[in-house]
Design a protein around this motif. Sequence first.
Motif, PDB file in Angstrom:
ATOM      1  N   HIS A  80      -8.945-124.436 -81.384  1.00  0.00           N
ATOM      2  CA  HIS A  80      -9.870-124.189 -82.820  1.00  0.00           C
ATOM      3  C   HIS A  80     -10.744-125.096 -83.189  1.00  0.00           C
ATOM      4  O   HIS A  80     -10.595-126.726 -82.657  1.00  0.00           O
ATOM      5  CB  HIS A  80      -9.099-123.981 -83.641  1.00  0.00           C
ATOM      6  N   GLN A 108     -15.684-126.817 -76.705  1.00  0.00           N
ATOM      7  CA  GLN A 108     -15.631-125.074 -77.173  1.00  0.00           C
ATOM      8  C   GLN A 108     -14.391-125.354 -76.396  1.00  0.00           C
ATOM      9  O   GLN A 108     -14.046-125.512 -75.385  1.00  0.00           O
ATOM     10  CB  GLN A 108     -17.046-124.579 -76.273  1.00  0.00           C
ATOM     11  N   GLY A 136     -17.933-131.007 -98.899  1.00  0.00           N
ATOM     12  CA  GLY A 136     -18.287-132.554 -99.162  1.00  0.00           C
ATOM     13  C   GLY A 136     -18.186-133.285 -99.722  1.00  0.00           C
ATOM     14  O   GLY A 136     -17.960-133.866 -99.771  1.00  0.00           O
ATOM     15  N   GLU A 189      -4.662-118.864 -80.871  1.00  0.00           N
ATOM     16  CA  GLU A 189      -3.831-117.933 -81.899  1.00  0.00           C
ATOM     17  C   GLU A 189      -2.569-118.657 -81.904  1.00  0.00           C
ATOM     18  O   GLU A 189      -1.100-118.406 -82.456  1.00  0.00           O
ATOM     19  CB  GLU A 189      -4.314-117.227 -82.239  1.00  0.00           C
ATOM     20  N   VAL A 212      -3.929-112.398 -86.363  1.00  0.00           N
ATOM     21  CA  VAL A 212      -5.853-111.555 -86.202  1.00  0.00           C
ATOM     22  C   VAL A 212      -6.156-111.327 -85.008  1.00  0.00           C
ATOM     23  O   VAL A 212      -6.639-110.460 -84.696  1.00  0.00           O
ATOM     24  CB  VAL A 212      -6.919-112.344 -87.350  1.00  0.00           C
ATOM     25  N   SER A 213      -5.859-111.552 -83.954  1.00  0.00           N
ATOM     26  CA  SER A 213      -6.679-111.478 -81.969  1.00  0.00           C
ATOM     27  C   SER A 213      -5.901-110.610 -82.204  1.00  0.00           C
ATOM     28  O   SER A 213      -6.925-109.562 -81.278  1.00  0.00           O
ATOM     29  CB  SER A 213      -5.938-112.809 -81.239  1.00  0.00           C
ATOM     30  N   LEU A 254     -15.914-113.457 -85.602  1.00  0.00           N
ATOM     31  CA  LEU A 254     -14.471-113.397 -84.866  1.00  0.00           C
ATOM     32  C   LEU A 254     -13.972-114.519 -85.074  1.00  0.00           C
ATOM     33  O   LEU A 254     -14.345-114.972 -84.047  1.00  0.00           O
ATOM     34  CB  LEU A 254     -14.332-112.558 -84.050  1.00  0.00           C
ATOM     35  N   SER A 255     -12.943-114.688 -85.825  1.00  0.00           N
ATOM     36  CA  SER A 255     -12.621-115.729 -85.299  1.00  0.00           C
ATOM     37  C   SER A 255     -10.936-116.375 -85.954  1.00  0.00           C
ATOM     38  O   SER A 255     -10.894-116.509 -86.884  1.00  0.00           O
ATOM     39  CB  SER A 255     -13.180-117.154 -85.956  1.00  0.00           C
ATOM     40  N   PRO A 256      -9.930-115.337 -84.900  1.00  0.00           N
ATOM     41  CA  PRO A 256      -8.791-115.403 -85.582  1.00  0.00           C
ATOM     42  C   PRO A 256      -7.999-116.228 -86.490  1.00  0.00           C
ATOM     43  O   PRO A 256      -7.357-115.917 -87.012  1.00  0.00           O
ATOM     44  CB  PRO A 256      -7.657-114.608 -83.790  1.00  0.00           C
ATOM     45  N   ILE A 257      -8.091-117.236 -85.209  1.00  0.00           N
ATOM     46  CA  ILE A 257      -7.448-117.884 -86.629  1.00  0.00           C
ATOM     47  C   ILE A 257      -7.874-119.065 -88.055  1.00  0.00           C
ATOM     48  O   ILE A 257      -6.859-119.510 -88.562  1.00  0.00           O
ATOM     49  CB  ILE A 257      -7.508-119.611 -85.423  1.00  0.00           C
ATOM     50  N   ASP A 258      -8.775-118.497 -88.257  1.00  0.00           N
ATOM     51  CA  ASP A 258      -9.367-118.627 -89.408  1.00  0.00           C
ATOM     52  C   ASP A 258      -9.726-117.023 -90.538  1.00  0.00           C
ATOM     53  O   ASP A 258      -9.535-118.016 -91.317  1.00  0.00           O
ATOM     54  CB  ASP A 258     -11.001-118.562 -89.375  1.00  0.00           C
ATOM     55  N   GLY A 259      -8.438-116.838 -89.531  1.00  0.00           N
ATOM     56  CA  GLY A 259      -8.421-115.136 -90.274  1.00  0.00           C
ATOM     57  C   GLY A 259      -8.706-114.312 -90.990  1.00  0.00           C
ATOM     58  O   GLY A 259      -8.949-113.417 -91.258  1.00  0.00           O
ATOM     59  N   MET A 260      -9.874-114.605 -90.083  1.00  0.00           N
ATOM     60  CA  MET A 260     -11.712-113.614 -89.641  1.00  0.00           C
ATOM     61  C   MET A 260     -11.211-112.538 -88.700  1.00  0.00           C
ATOM     62  O   MET A 260     -11.122-113.056 -87.858  1.00  0.00           O
ATOM     63  CB  MET A 260     -12.667-114.341 -89.534  1.00  0.00           C
ATOM     64  N   LEU A 262     -12.099-112.620 -72.533  1.00  0.00           N
ATOM     65  CA  LEU A 262     -11.810-113.358 -74.446  1.00  0.00           C
ATOM     66  C   LEU A 262     -11.173-113.500 -75.175  1.00  0.00           C
ATOM     67  O   LEU A 262     -10.841-114.003 -75.942  1.00  0.00           O
ATOM     68  CB  LEU A 262     -13.910-113.632 -74.807  1.00  0.00           C
ATOM     69  N   THR A 291     -21.357-119.395 -79.696  1.00  0.00           N
ATOM     70  CA  THR A 291     -20.377-120.187 -79.513  1.00  0.00           C
ATOM     71  C   THR A 291     -18.516-119.312 -79.458  1.00  0.00           C
ATOM     72  O   THR A 291     -19.765-118.071 -79.204  1.00  0.00           O
ATOM     73  CB  THR A 291     -19.789-120.454 -80.454  1.00  0.00           C
ATOM     74  N   VAL A 292     -17.659-119.792 -78.622  1.00  0.00           N
ATOM     75  CA  VAL A 292     -16.988-118.753 -78.756  1.00  0.00           C
ATOM     76  C   VAL A 292     -16.735-117.119 -79.173  1.00  0.00           C
ATOM     77  O   VAL A 292     -17.082-116.123 -79.107  1.00  0.00           O
ATOM     78  CB  VAL A 292     -15.820-119.110 -78.411  1.00  0.00           C
ATOM     79  N   GLU A 293     -16.817-117.839 -80.471  1.00  0.00           N
ATOM     80  CA  GLU A 293     -16.835-116.566 -81.897  1.00  0.00           C
ATOM     81  C   GLU A 293     -18.497-115.847 -82.102  1.00  0.00           C
ATOM     82  O   GLU A 293     -17.618-114.938 -81.726  1.00  0.00           O
ATOM     83  CB  GLU A 293     -16.938-117.600 -82.546  1.00  0.00           C
ATOM     84  N   ARG A 331     -17.801-131.723 -92.807  1.00  0.00           N
ATOM     85  CA  ARG A 331     -19.289-132.132 -93.126  1.00  0.00           C
ATOM     86  C   ARG A 331     -20.743-132.510 -92.429  1.00  0.00           C
ATOM     87  O   ARG A 331     -20.735-130.624 -92.054  1.00  0.00           O
ATOM     88  CB  ARG A 331     -19.270-133.885 -93.161  1.00  0.00           C
ATOM     89  N   MET A 364      -9.010-115.786 -76.776  1.00  0.00           N
ATOM     90  CA  MET A 364      -8.954-116.029 -78.724  1.00  0.00           C
ATOM     91  C   MET A 364      -7.184-116.039 -78.646  1.00  0.00           C
ATOM     92  O   MET A 364      -6.828-116.783 -79.344  1.00  0.00           O
ATOM     93  CB  MET A 364      -9.168-115.491 -79.202  1.00  0.00           C
TER      94      MET A 364
END
Lengths: 222, 198
Positions: free
Chosen positions: A15, A50, B19, A93, A216-217, B111-117, A85, B146-148, A20, A89
């Motif tokens: 992940h 990635q 930041g 997760e 979530v996945s 879509l980003s499961p690890i971020d809860g999305m 994919l 990107t993957v997401e 920043r 994911m």
Amino acid sequence: MADRGSALETAWVLHARPYRNSSLVLDLFSAGRGRLGVVARGGRRNHHLQPFRPLLMRFAGRGELLNIQQVESAGSPLPLAGRALYCGMYLNELLVRLLHRNDPHPGLMAPYEATLNALATDVPAQDVLLRHFELALLDELGYSFSLTEDATGAPLRAGQTYRLDPELGLVPAASGWPGSALLGMAAGDWQDDTRRVARDLLRAALAPHLGSRPLVSRELFR
Amino acid sequence: MKHSPLVQGLIDAFTCLPGVGPRSAQRMAYHLLERNREGGGHLAEALTSAMDGVRQCSRCRNFAEQELCPICLDSRRDQSQVCVVSSPADVLAIEHSGEYRGRYFVLLGQLSPIDGMGPRQIGLDQLEQQIQAGDISEIILATGTTVEGEATAHYILDMVHGTAVTVSRIAQGVPMGGDLEFVDGATLAHAFRGRRPV
């Protein structure tokens, strides 16, 4: 000197989170260190960083977040697309949710890589790959249970149903998981029934370790 | 030395900015209190009115001050052509290019499961309703590479499957004024696969 001496290690990005202006905070899975957190300065400009891309990295620093000293590509990115994919994911997760940071699991790298590589070849039975990985993960975490013997050590019977006790393993019960499907899993005989039972059984086996937040996945599979 | 409660409250409030840690927050708070009271008052007013007045466009999820955003209200634009992007900044970038005359759908994430999305968190249920309602004839996927971004694009593709909506994805390849030598292998491979007759 200890930092200097560290060699290049195989690592996979699980992940990446922007940090920043141009940096990334990464969750990595490495053979020698398990899951670890690192800061990649200027990492948003580095397209190597990635998921699903084999990498070689050298780390420096100590504490919760290490720094990346060197990144090299260790192969081309795995061409995961569509459902494959989503499966990838899901693996990531699972690892982020179930592995503690800096807790090495050298035995898990081979199943992880094998599963990703198989997903990249577009095999039809993606769910079976996930089940094998889930079994390997449970085993590595010390939560595995026998699929051939019940909690008392008696062999499973096809006509019997079982419930899963997280501590003891499979226990004969009036209703529950059909023995025939459990034996099918153990024998690698993945009939449709077996695949359904395996999915639900492993979901139940993982649930107590995942806490109350759902994965979530799983919502991606429609 | 401890700050007085009001000053400490101001410093803590500044740390909600990305930041900005406690030190820069303290510098900002001191600057406003010492040298720029007027600017501080203006900032407070602007923050309050923006937080109260800015909401999401009910059609495209972009920032809006009314029910619909200016783009969704613009009858000269093709409202059945929808470009899916992940952030309001992407809308701005595409608008600057001056190429596009349809409307947008802003996911405010990917879509980003690890971020809860998951699909619901990025409004894909809303997009699906618009597809089902027949409001959309064409979708242009402009999520990142990107993957997401790929997962998001594929999920939308799945959603559209079996409807009359046409889907395209913006081209990926060699940047303008770019030297091939400096383009990474994956991008170059994409550019080759997506080559077209001239």
